[in-house]
Design an enzyme around this catalytic site. Sequence first.
Site, PDB file in Angstrom:
ATOM      1  N   PRO A  58       0.820  -1.208   0.000  1.00  0.00           N
ATOM      2  CA  PRO A  58       0.000   0.000   0.000  1.00  0.00           C
ATOM      3  C   PRO A  58       0.861   1.267   0.000  1.00  0.00           C
ATOM      4  CG  PRO A  58      -0.772  -1.559   1.637  1.00  0.00           C
ATOM      5  CD  PRO A  58       0.538  -2.082   1.138  1.00  0.00           C
ATOM      6  N   GLU A  59       0.430   2.257  -0.776  1.00  0.00           N
ATOM      7  CA  GLU A  59       1.145   3.522  -0.793  1.00  0.00           C
ATOM      8  C   GLU A  59       0.579   4.440   0.291  1.00  0.00           C
ATOM      9  OE1 GLU A  59       2.331   5.077  -4.549  1.00  0.00           O
ATOM     10  OE2 GLU A  59       2.109   3.156  -5.570  1.00  0.00           O
TER      11      GLU A  59
ATOM     12  N   LYS B 227       4.339   5.198   4.824  1.00  0.00           N
ATOM     13  CA  LYS B 227       3.671   3.906   4.779  1.00  0.00           C
ATOM     14  C   LYS B 227       3.544   3.268   6.158  1.00  0.00           C
ATOM     15  CE  LYS B 227       5.331   3.078   0.076  1.00  0.00           C
ATOM     16  NZ  LYS B 227       6.018   2.139  -0.842  1.00  0.00           N
TER      17      LYS B 227
ATOM     18  N   ARG C  94      12.110  -3.177  -8.720  1.00  0.00           N
ATOM     19  CA  ARG C  94      10.701  -2.854  -8.966  1.00  0.00           C
ATOM     20  C   ARG C  94      10.513  -2.501 -10.433  1.00  0.00           C
ATOM     21  NH1 ARG C  94       7.879  -1.407  -4.398  1.00  0.00           N
ATOM     22  NH2 ARG C  94       6.075  -1.697  -5.758  1.00  0.00           N
TER      23      ARG C  94
END
Length: 272
Positions: free
Chosen positions: A2-3, A52, A262
């Site tokens: 989750p951002e 986060k 990523r």
Amino acid sequence: MPEGHTLHRLARRQQRVFGGSPVRVSSPQGRFVDGAAAVDGLVFAKAEAWGKHLVQHFRPLEGRGRAGRRMIHVHLGLYGAFTEAAMPMDDPVGQVRMRIEGRDVGTDLRGPTACELFTPADLDALIARLGPDPLRSDADPARARDAIGRSRRPIAALLMDQRVIAGVGNVYRAEVLFRAGIDPYRESRRIDPDEFDGLWSDLVALMRIGVRRGRMHVVRPEDDHGAPSYATDRPRTYVYRRAGEPCRICGATVRVVELDGRNLYWCPVCQR
């Protein structure tokens, strides 16, 4: 993972349903028994997000000073999630690390990377190692501007570095660079102050939309043509997860490459 907007939205929700009232806290899984016991029966004072990270604050039923106050730090990581249910809650299902029960609503936490008691020193250390958070009113973007201005690393790498800017993840990274027309491989030190200010302002605006709507929406109204590829269960994006598809603006093929472990998405024409 989750951002930042997800954690801020979660903090607001927990503040709304638990804030100012005593709560029952337990660890059905058994991996957070001591921590849960330390805050069980205390008043849920507030919840806040730092990038986060979620920090829950508890205080005694009586007294407003620091004595008896406790904090819990939660990092959801890749697999963590809170699920809500009306009171009274059913028996726990699965590996519930922490259960919080309020008057009308309860929530179960499963699969977090971190769920731990925090001291004020722990919180100070967390804040010290994080960059400014675009969703916090006390954020100082100059810290991020200075860090970016000194680095030879690609700007796409620094935008994902939580020590530079807290809360930005893969989606916002790709989308703000596209919206700014910046090549993700440009050296960070070649981002001029006006470009940085534009990136920061865009992050603030887009992440606030994420908090408000509960989902990311980064496509400008003039570019939103209701294309069939705008799935209802996915963020509306220009380039993220659109490798091999035509750019919504110029029609060039959206590319993807791995950067620091990523996937990085960009348009080679719009982002020269």
